[in-house]
Motif scaffolding. Structure first.
Motif, short mmCIF file in Angstrom:
data_model
loop_
_atom_site.label_atom_id
_atom_site.label_comp_id
_atom_site.label_asym_id
_atom_site.label_seq_id
_atom_site.Cartn_x
_atom_site.Cartn_y
_atom_site.Cartn_z
N UNK A 214 103.15 74.31 -67.51
CA UNK A 214 103.66 73.41 -66.67
C UNK A 214 103.89 73.85 -65.29
N UNK A 215 103.57 75.04 -65.09
CA UNK A 215 103.58 75.74 -63.83
C UNK A 215 102.55 75.09 -63.11
N UNK A 216 101.44 74.50 -63.50
CA UNK A 216 100.31 73.86 -62.93
C UNK A 216 100.93 72.50 -62.12
N UNK A 222 104.81 68.17 -58.53
CA UNK A 222 105.57 67.47 -59.74
C UNK A 222 107.20 67.73 -59.25
N UNK A 223 107.73 66.48 -59.53
CA UNK A 223 109.22 66.31 -59.40
C UNK A 223 109.89 67.20 -60.67
N UNK A 416 96.74 59.72 -67.20
CA UNK A 416 97.84 59.14 -66.71
C UNK A 416 98.72 60.23 -66.24
N UNK A 417 98.75 61.44 -66.97
CA UNK A 417 99.41 62.55 -66.47
C UNK A 417 99.29 62.96 -65.20
N UNK A 418 97.68 63.35 -65.22
CA UNK A 418 97.27 63.66 -63.71
C UNK A 418 97.42 62.86 -62.65
N UNK A 419 97.51 61.27 -62.82
CA UNK A 419 97.67 60.26 -61.86
C UNK A 419 99.24 60.44 -61.58
N UNK A 420 99.90 60.62 -62.53
CA UNK A 420 101.42 60.42 -62.22
C UNK A 420 102.04 61.53 -61.42
N UNK A 421 101.29 62.89 -61.54
CA UNK A 421 101.65 63.94 -60.65
C UNK A 421 101.14 64.04 -59.35
#
Length: 620
Positions: A214-216, A222-223, A416-421
């Motif tokens: 999750x360091x990525x 990311x918040x 969706x994950x990438x778009x949110x970040x």
């Protein structure tokens, strides 16, 4: 003791309402909510003070260190963590020499990044020659398709050397999902190797091989609640993959390792790690059952890595301040190992000096501050206990949302994950552009005289060796928060002439000084040479001095009331011989605009867009 008890009995403890009443008096009519309540990006408010009564409903407060759900850490009697340094291995012999050297300088955890083409027995033997793995944690990262092969080579090597296999600790960084997020490539077929990897390492029970990186997300802006919630969903996805492949839930959980980022939000990061352990223990319990209450399988093992996202190319020694507080957050939060990112990472392969400083940042906390001696220093702090609960709630909401949508892998494949970040990254860049998010030395208090000295932003490199085409899925945007300002400043530096911004200070002393200081900081962020002044008696005197200094920009700095008197005459006398700027947003702005004045800078300005526009006007 009797006298002490009598002393305290003579004072009545103030109530929360009495504290609030006192604060209201001191605020002199200012809005309490606007002035003192911190509205976080995580979706909750933080009060200016907390009391014991605020924790009465928090169950985790009663837990003990080393006990389920591990909110207070995995260890009972110390806070030892591994001091880790990563090495990019281009040459096995050179990397081995470097590893042996830094092991004598305080490091007790090594991270080797090996190209997939170099994964063979001879290369590994050369790399590990003279390193005793029973005394040091060893971590390996290579091409995902070579992880099983690397595991088999390591087991064979350790057995050949006669090392005590059950005592060895380390990891192999197998995480295909990270590649989906970073490269946009669907590599789900590689997930089938997860069970094979665990089987290859069955004789090394202390090696964790399924990683959640999750360091990525952290390095993509990311918040904090996003990294927390997504990390939990990411880990749960791997538990599902492994258990569906026939691995017991307990064995699967014991093989998972979390590599999490740590940013500059000091107290929130402490709370994040505490909340992460607590929530992960509950997730594992759902897979394993009540056996998890007394089994180490429910412990989350975390390697904390200081963020690259907030590092800067200019004024790079400020990166040391950032990474030091980040390291403190991780250490006080009882993580298992820490990697301090060298301060020069944004613009070069870290030098030996930068790596030494990074090591010493951890050693200082251990050897001088004794952070390794006390378990859960933050436990019992009303503020941190509250933050732990609040961030846990927000992270859990996100975790549940991902699970209800089909799980982390499904959401990653949908983009969706990438778009949110990336949306968070865009939001943070917009906040930096308007200075709602400060970057010390970049958009706030830049070093006026600093030049890049040839420094250019570094691009990341893949451990697999060679280039890789991007996939069809969206990819994480890893542009650092300061990157757009740095691009602007580097462009200014490469111009034929460095623009000179001259402060025409006149009128009210306090206002002209404040606005001149603001304007100098504002314009120096673009690399302009700023010239402040003590003040002028007339605007003509100021303009003449500016032209004598060969100024490209003249900034009039005065009070709002006096701009009606000074701004238009100064603008007309300058007569287009330089760009004219008014520092502030006075009530007479419309009159000034009607007279032809176009440029105003103030606290509500979009600094980045304004400076880009000025560069365009200056031909840069």
């Amino acid at each position: 003791m009797a006298n002490k008890e009598k002393l305290f009995s003579e004072f009545q403890a103030p109530t929360t309402q009495e504290w609030l009443d006192k604060i209201e008096v001191d605020l002199k009519g200012a809005d309490f909510q606007k002035r003192l309540v911190w509205r976080t990006n995580e979706g909750f408010n933080v009060q200016p003070f907390y009391r014991r009564e605020d924790l009465k409903d928090l169950k985790a407060v009663d837990s003990l260190p080393g006990e389920f759900p591990y909110v207070r850490g995995n260890k009972k009697d110390n806070n030892l963590w591994f001091v880790r340094q990563d090495i990019v291995v281009d040459d096995a012999k050179a990397a081995n020499a470097k590893a042996l050297d830094i092991l004598n300088k305080g490091v007790d955890s090594l991270g080797f990044k090996i190209s997939g083409k170099d994964v063979n027995a001879a290369f590994v033997a050369t790399l590990l020659d003279g390193i005793l793995p029973q005394y040091v944690e060893l971590n390996f990262k290579t091409c995902q398709r070579h992880c099983v092969e690397l595991a088999e080579i390591l087991v064979a090597y350790f057995k050949e050397k006669g090392y005590p296999l059950a005592e060895l600790k380390g990891s192999i960084n197998f995480d295909p999902i990270e590649k989906i997020l970073k490269k946009g490539k669907d590599v789900t077929p590689v997930l089938a190797q997860a069970k094979m990897l665990i089987e290859a390492l069955k004789e090394l029970p202390g090696y964790r091989c399924i990683n959640v990186n999750s360091v990525s997300l952290n390095n993509a802006g990311a918040y904090i609640y996003q990294e927390l919630g997504y990390a939990l969903a990411w880990g749960a996805e791997y538990l599902n993959v492994l258990t569906e492949a026939g691995v017991s839930a307990c064995d699967a959980a014991k093989r998972i390792k979390f590599n999490m980022g740590v940013s500059e939000n000091y107290f929130m990061e402490i709370a994040k790690f505490r909340a992460a352990r607590m929530l992960w223990a509950q997730i594992v319990r759902q897979f394993v059952g009540d056996e998890a209450l007394n089994c180490t399988c429910s412990q989350m093992h975390v390697c904390a890595i200081t963020s690259e996202y907030n590092q800067t190319l200019f004024d790079s020694y400020v990166n040391l301040l950032r990474s030091q507080t980040e390291t403190m957050s991780a250490a006080l939060a009882n993580v298992d190992s820490i990697v301090v990112t060298p301060f020069d990472k944004p613009y070069e392969q870290p030098t030996e000096f930068a790596e030494r400083i990074a090591r010493n940042q951890q050693l200082l906390l251990k050897e001088e501050a004794h952070f390794d001696k006390l378990v859960d220093v933050s436990g019992g702090s009303y503020t941190i206990e509250h933050l732990t609960d609040a961030i846990a709630q927000e992270g859990w909401k996100l975790f549940l949302a991902v699970e209800e949508a089909g799980g982390f892998l499904a959401e990653a494949l949908k983009g969706n994950i990438v778009n949110a970040i990336n949306a968070s990254n865009d939001k943070r860049h917009a906040a930096a552009a308007t200075r709602k998010e400060f970057i010390l030395g970049t958009n706030q208090f830049p070093n006026f005289t600093e030049t890049s000295e040839g420094k250019e932003p570094q691009s990341c490199a893949c451990c697999c060796g060679g280039g890789h085409e991007a996939g069809e899925l969206p990819q994480l945007n890893t542009a650092r928060l300061a990157s757009e300002f740095e691009t602007l400043r580097l462009a200014t530096e490469k111009a034929k002439k460095q623009p000179i911004a001259f402060m025409l200070t006149i009128g009210n002393l306090a206002m002209r000084q404040a606005r001149a200081q603001f304007s100098c900081n504002f314009l120096a962020a673009a690399g302009y040479k700023v010239m402040d002044n003590l003040g002028f008696k007339t605007v003509e005197e100021g303009v003449d001095a500016a032209l004598k200094a060969n100024a490209d920009i003249v900034v009039i700095c005065s009070s709002d009331d006096e701009y009606a008197e000074y701004a238009i005459p100064a603008f007309q006398y300058l007569n287009g011989r330089a760009m004219f700027i008014v520092a502030g947003a006075p009530a007479c702005s419309e009159d000034l605009k009607a007279a032809g004045i176009e440029n105003f800078i103030h606290v509500k300005s979009n600094q980045l867009e304004t400076l880009r526009a000025y560069n365009a006007k200056l031909g840069i």
